[in-house]
Design a protein around this motif. Structure first.
Motif, PDB file in Angstrom:
ATOM      1  N   LEU A 108       0.849  -1.191   0.000  1.00 52.11           N
ATOM      2  CA  LEU A 108       0.000   0.000   0.000  1.00 52.11           C
ATOM      3  C   LEU A 108       0.886   1.243   0.000  1.00 52.11           C
ATOM      4  O   LEU A 108       1.847   1.325   0.768  1.00 52.11           O
ATOM      5  CB  LEU A 108      -0.907   0.035   1.238  1.00 52.11           C
ATOM      6  CG  LEU A 108      -1.825  -1.172   1.458  1.00 52.11           C
ATOM      7  CD1 LEU A 108      -2.545  -1.044   2.803  1.00 52.11           C
ATOM      8  CD2 LEU A 108      -2.823  -1.318   0.319  1.00 52.11           C
ATOM      9  N   ASP A 109       0.542   2.205  -0.848  1.00 55.49           N
ATOM     10  CA  ASP A 109       1.296   3.451  -0.944  1.00 55.49           C
ATOM     11  C   ASP A 109       0.312   4.606  -0.896  1.00 55.49           C
ATOM     12  O   ASP A 109      -0.382   4.886  -1.877  1.00 55.49           O
ATOM     13  CB  ASP A 109       2.099   3.471  -2.255  1.00 55.49           C
ATOM     14  CG  ASP A 109       3.105   4.618  -2.313  1.00 55.49           C
ATOM     15  OD1 ASP A 109       2.798   5.695  -1.766  1.00 55.49           O
ATOM     16  OD2 ASP A 109       4.182   4.430  -2.909  1.00 55.49           O
ATOM     17  N   TRP A 110       0.257   5.272   0.256  1.00 60.18           N
ATOM     18  CA  TRP A 110      -0.698   6.370   0.437  1.00 60.18           C
ATOM     19  C   TRP A 110      -0.077   7.733   0.112  1.00 60.18           C
ATOM     20  O   TRP A 110      -0.689   8.764   0.356  1.00 60.18           O
ATOM     21  CB  TRP A 110      -1.217   6.395   1.871  1.00 60.18           C
ATOM     22  CG  TRP A 110      -2.022   5.227   2.351  1.00 60.18           C
ATOM     23  CD1 TRP A 110      -2.245   4.903   3.659  1.00 60.18           C
ATOM     24  CD2 TRP A 110      -2.767   4.266   1.586  1.00 60.18           C
ATOM     25  NE1 TRP A 110      -3.054   3.799   3.761  1.00 60.18           N
ATOM     26  CE2 TRP A 110      -3.391   3.384   2.491  1.00 60.18           C
ATOM     27  CE3 TRP A 110      -2.947   4.050   0.217  1.00 60.18           C
ATOM     28  CZ2 TRP A 110      -4.180   2.311   2.091  1.00 60.18           C
ATOM     29  CZ3 TRP A 110      -3.730   2.978  -0.197  1.00 60.18           C
ATOM     30  CH2 TRP A 110      -4.329   2.135   0.727  1.00 60.18           C
ATOM     31  N   THR A 139       6.568  -9.974  -0.523  1.00 56.99           N
ATOM     32  CA  THR A 139       7.466  -8.822  -0.487  1.00 56.99           C
ATOM     33  C   THR A 139       6.599  -7.572  -0.519  1.00 56.99           C
ATOM     34  O   THR A 139       5.840  -7.359  -1.471  1.00 56.99           O
ATOM     35  CB  THR A 139       8.437  -8.847  -1.673  1.00 56.99           C
ATOM     36  OG1 THR A 139       9.406  -9.877  -1.452  1.00 56.99           O
ATOM     37  CG2 THR A 139       9.159  -7.518  -1.827  1.00 56.99           C
ATOM     38  N   ILE A 140       6.713  -6.741   0.528  1.00 56.46           N
ATOM     39  CA  ILE A 140       5.723  -5.690   0.770  1.00 56.46           C
ATOM     40  C   ILE A 140       6.350  -4.299   0.681  1.00 56.46           C
ATOM     41  O   ILE A 140       7.386  -4.013   1.294  1.00 56.46           O
ATOM     42  CB  ILE A 140       5.076  -5.886   2.153  1.00 56.46           C
ATOM     43  CG1 ILE A 140       4.326  -7.236   2.172  1.00 56.46           C
ATOM     44  CG2 ILE A 140       4.130  -4.739   2.485  1.00 56.46           C
ATOM     45  CD1 ILE A 140       3.777  -7.613   3.528  1.00 56.46           C
ATOM     46  N   HIS A 141       5.671  -3.459  -0.101  1.00 54.52           N
ATOM     47  CA  HIS A 141       6.001  -2.044  -0.262  1.00 54.52           C
ATOM     48  C   HIS A 141       5.092  -1.255   0.683  1.00 54.52           C
ATOM     49  O   HIS A 141       3.868  -1.372   0.607  1.00 54.52           O
ATOM     50  CB  HIS A 141       5.759  -1.655  -1.731  1.00 54.52           C
ATOM     51  CG  HIS A 141       5.817  -0.189  -2.010  1.00 54.52           C
ATOM     52  ND1 HIS A 141       6.812   0.385  -2.779  1.00 54.52           N
ATOM     53  CD2 HIS A 141       4.988   0.837  -1.674  1.00 54.52           C
ATOM     54  CE1 HIS A 141       6.597   1.674  -2.909  1.00 54.52           C
ATOM     55  NE2 HIS A 141       5.492   1.980  -2.233  1.00 54.52           N
ATOM     56  N   MET A 142       5.678  -0.438   1.546  1.00 47.06           N
ATOM     57  CA  MET A 142       4.908   0.344   2.507  1.00 47.06           C
ATOM     58  C   MET A 142       5.342   1.791   2.444  1.00 47.06           C
ATOM     59  O   MET A 142       6.515   2.106   2.643  1.00 47.06           O
ATOM     60  CB  MET A 142       5.122  -0.197   3.924  1.00 47.06           C
ATOM     61  CG  MET A 142       4.339   0.548   4.997  1.00 47.06           C
ATOM     62  SD  MET A 142       4.672  -0.081   6.677  1.00 47.06           S
ATOM     63  CE  MET A 142       6.231   0.761   7.047  1.00 47.06           C
ATOM     64  N   ASP A 147      -0.364   1.633   9.407  1.00 45.92           N
ATOM     65  CA  ASP A 147      -1.523   1.164  10.162  1.00 45.92           C
ATOM     66  C   ASP A 147      -2.370   0.196   9.343  1.00 45.92           C
ATOM     67  O   ASP A 147      -2.810  -0.844   9.862  1.00 45.92           O
ATOM     68  CB  ASP A 147      -2.384   2.342  10.620  1.00 45.92           C
ATOM     69  CG  ASP A 147      -1.714   3.160  11.718  1.00 45.92           C
ATOM     70  OD1 ASP A 147      -0.794   2.631  12.379  1.00 45.92           O
ATOM     71  OD2 ASP A 147      -2.114   4.327  11.910  1.00 45.92           O
ATOM     72  N   ASP A 148      -2.588   0.529   8.087  1.00 45.73           N
ATOM     73  CA  ASP A 148      -3.426  -0.331   7.250  1.00 45.73           C
ATOM     74  C   ASP A 148      -2.715  -1.637   6.903  1.00 45.73           C
ATOM     75  O   ASP A 148      -3.328  -2.712   6.904  1.00 45.73           O
ATOM     76  CB  ASP A 148      -3.827   0.415   5.975  1.00 45.73           C
ATOM     77  CG  ASP A 148      -4.756   1.578   6.267  1.00 45.73           C
ATOM     78  OD1 ASP A 148      -5.839   1.348   6.822  1.00 45.73           O
ATOM     79  OD2 ASP A 148      -4.397   2.721   5.958  1.00 45.73           O
ATOM     80  N   ILE A 149      -1.436  -1.555   6.588  1.00 51.15           N
ATOM     81  CA  ILE A 149      -0.687  -2.781   6.277  1.00 51.15           C
ATOM     82  C   ILE A 149      -0.637  -3.700   7.493  1.00 51.15           C
ATOM     83  O   ILE A 149      -0.880  -4.913   7.383  1.00 51.15           O
ATOM     84  CB  ILE A 149       0.727  -2.437   5.778  1.00 51.15           C
ATOM     85  CG1 ILE A 149       0.651  -2.020   4.309  1.00 51.15           C
ATOM     86  CG2 ILE A 149       1.689  -3.618   5.955  1.00 51.15           C
ATOM     87  CD1 ILE A 149       1.970  -1.687   3.668  1.00 51.15           C
ATOM     88  N   GLU A 155      -4.959  -9.380  10.335  1.00 49.88           N
ATOM     89  CA  GLU A 155      -6.275  -9.941  10.041  1.00 49.88           C
ATOM     90  C   GLU A 155      -6.159 -11.224   9.218  1.00 49.88           C
ATOM     91  O   GLU A 155      -6.868 -12.206   9.467  1.00 49.88           O
ATOM     92  CB  GLU A 155      -7.105  -8.910   9.271  1.00 49.88           C
ATOM     93  CG  GLU A 155      -8.413  -9.430   8.692  1.00 49.88           C
ATOM     94  CD  GLU A 155      -8.973  -8.511   7.617  1.00 49.88           C
ATOM     95  OE1 GLU A 155      -9.797  -8.983   6.811  1.00 49.88           O
ATOM     96  OE2 GLU A 155      -8.566  -7.331   7.569  1.00 49.88           O
ATOM     97  N   MET A 156      -5.259 -11.224   8.235  1.00 50.43           N
ATOM     98  CA  MET A 156      -5.123 -12.370   7.345  1.00 50.43           C
ATOM     99  C   MET A 156      -4.121 -13.402   7.855  1.00 50.43           C
ATOM    100  O   MET A 156      -3.869 -14.406   7.197  1.00 50.43           O
ATOM    101  CB  MET A 156      -4.723 -11.889   5.943  1.00 50.43           C
ATOM    102  CG  MET A 156      -5.772 -11.018   5.278  1.00 50.43           C
ATOM    103  SD  MET A 156      -5.329 -10.542   3.578  1.00 50.43           S
ATOM    104  CE  MET A 156      -5.375 -12.152   2.754  1.00 50.43           C
ATOM    105  N   GLN A 157      -3.546 -13.142   9.022  1.00 55.85           N
ATOM    106  CA  GLN A 157      -2.610 -14.069   9.673  1.00 55.85           C
ATOM    107  C   GLN A 157      -1.424 -14.391   8.754  1.00 55.85           C
ATOM    108  O   GLN A 157      -1.038 -15.545   8.589  1.00 55.85           O
ATOM    109  CB  GLN A 157      -3.335 -15.347  10.111  1.00 55.85           C
ATOM    110  CG  GLN A 157      -4.439 -15.082  11.120  1.00 55.85           C
ATOM    111  CD  GLN A 157      -5.127 -16.359  11.589  1.00 55.85           C
ATOM    112  OE1 GLN A 157      -5.262 -17.327  10.845  1.00 55.85           O
ATOM    113  NE2 GLN A 157      -5.561 -16.367  12.845  1.00 55.85           N
ATOM    114  N   ILE A 158      -0.850 -13.329   8.194  1.00 52.69           N
ATOM    115  CA  ILE A 158       0.337 -13.467   7.349  1.00 52.69           C
ATOM    116  C   ILE A 158       1.564 -13.401   8.250  1.00 52.69           C
ATOM    117  O   ILE A 158       1.771 -12.428   8.981  1.00 52.69           O
ATOM    118  CB  ILE A 158       0.388 -12.347   6.285  1.00 52.69           C
ATOM    119  CG1 ILE A 158      -0.890 -12.358   5.432  1.00 52.69           C
ATOM    120  CG2 ILE A 158       1.634 -12.501   5.423  1.00 52.69           C
ATOM    121  CD1 ILE A 158      -1.114 -13.622   4.635  1.00 52.69           C
ATOM    122  N   ASN A 159       2.387 -14.435   8.210  1.00 54.51           N
ATOM    123  CA  ASN A 159       3.544 -14.499   9.117  1.00 54.51           C
ATOM    124  C   ASN A 159       4.838 -14.841   8.400  1.00 54.51           C
ATOM    125  O   ASN A 159       5.785 -15.334   9.021  1.00 54.51           O
ATOM    126  CB  ASN A 159       3.280 -15.522  10.225  1.00 54.51           C
ATOM    127  CG  ASN A 159       2.992 -16.915   9.675  1.00 54.51           C
ATOM    128  OD1 ASN A 159       3.175 -17.170   8.484  1.00 54.51           O
ATOM    129  ND2 ASN A 159       2.542 -17.803  10.540  1.00 54.51           N
TER     130      ASN A 159
END
Length: 266
Positions: A108-110, A139-142, A147-149, A155-159
């Motif tokens: 997510l990119d706000w 691989t996550i772009h923040m 807060d949203d990520i 919520e999705m239990q990504i570990n």
């Protein structure tokens, strides 16, 4: 497919995130891989961000598998508007390829108003579902979106994920690590004015640290202002080791071992 090679020299470096599939680098991939090898950057992940770059990343990973090159495929937030049902089906087909070791980059990119938040969130969640389906790390772009990520990952239990080119605070990094994440530092961490990132480097457990270039972007000091390339991961390791106060060979070893843990043999 073998990623870890115990015969490699102890101080070999793993670039966890590079874009040899970008137009700025794609014209001479063999030369960039050759220069990386000379600088002891012996493994790297070529990361996709749209349909064309995904195909290029896959092709590069096939052509240079013996050079320690692997692919991570996905649609970056900027291109999430193009991640429709057809694109998701094609990506799923590509993720089954043995050369692909992860899903991304996604996130997510706000910072920019477009694509809208709903579009980005829907794309992010679909990528995370694919990661779970295929048992692959994300691989996550923040950017301005912690807060949203964090809420979605929880919520999705990504570990099982990498926070790429991390620019957040030590507190944010700690919360993401608690979920199971690894924190990847790019040339951004070598910039003199990146004070929050410097503190995050110092407080991140070595067992959860990765290094990257994000080439052709964010060239590290002393190459800042130039087009970045995988060989320059060496300078990221040098700078981070000095910042932390450990031997650079030890940091190279640790971050390479961490990469092997996050992206094991497929």
């Amino acid at each position: 497919m073998t990623i870890y090679n115990p015969t490699k020299i102890p101080e070999a470096v793993y670039d966890s995130h590079t874009h040899l599939n970008d137009d700025k680098l794609y014209f001479d991939v063999p030369a960039y891989i050759g220069r990386a090898s000379e600088m002891k950057v012996l493994e790297m992940n070529v990361v996709g961000y749209d349909e064309k770059s995904n195909q290029r990343a896959l092709q590069i990973a096939h052509d240079f598998a013996s050079e320690g090159v692997r692919a991570i495929l996905g649609f970056q937030p900027e291109d999430s508007v193009y991640f429709d049902d057809d694109a998701q089906k094609k990506l799923a087909d590509q993720l089954a390829d043995p050369a692909v070791i992860g899903v991304g980059e996604t996130g997510l990119d706000w910072h920019w108003p477009e694509p809208g938040k709903d579009v980005q969130i829907a794309s992010f969640k679909r990528h995370l579902e694919l990661a779970k389906q295929f048992g692959l790390p994300a691989t996550i772009h923040m950017r301005d979106s912690f807060d949203d990520i964090y809420a979605i990952l929880k919520e999705m239990q990504i570990n099982n994920f990498e926070m790429h080119s991390f620019a957040g605070t030590p507190q944010q990094a700690a919360k993401l690590i608690d979920l199971g994440g690894y924190i990847s530092f790019s040339g951004l961490a070598t910039f003199k004015n990146a004070h929050d990132v410097h503190q995050t480097v110092k407080e991140t457990p070595l067992s959860r640290m990765l290094v990257e270039t994000d080439a052709p972007y964010l060239a590290p000091v002393p190459k800042r202002g130039q087009a970045n390339e995988p060989a320059f991961t060496k300078y990221v390791v040098d700078d981070l080791a000095a910042m932390i106060g450990i031997d650079r060979s030890r940091l190279a070893d640790i971050t390479t071992e961490n990469a092997h843990s996050l992206w094991p043999e497929k």
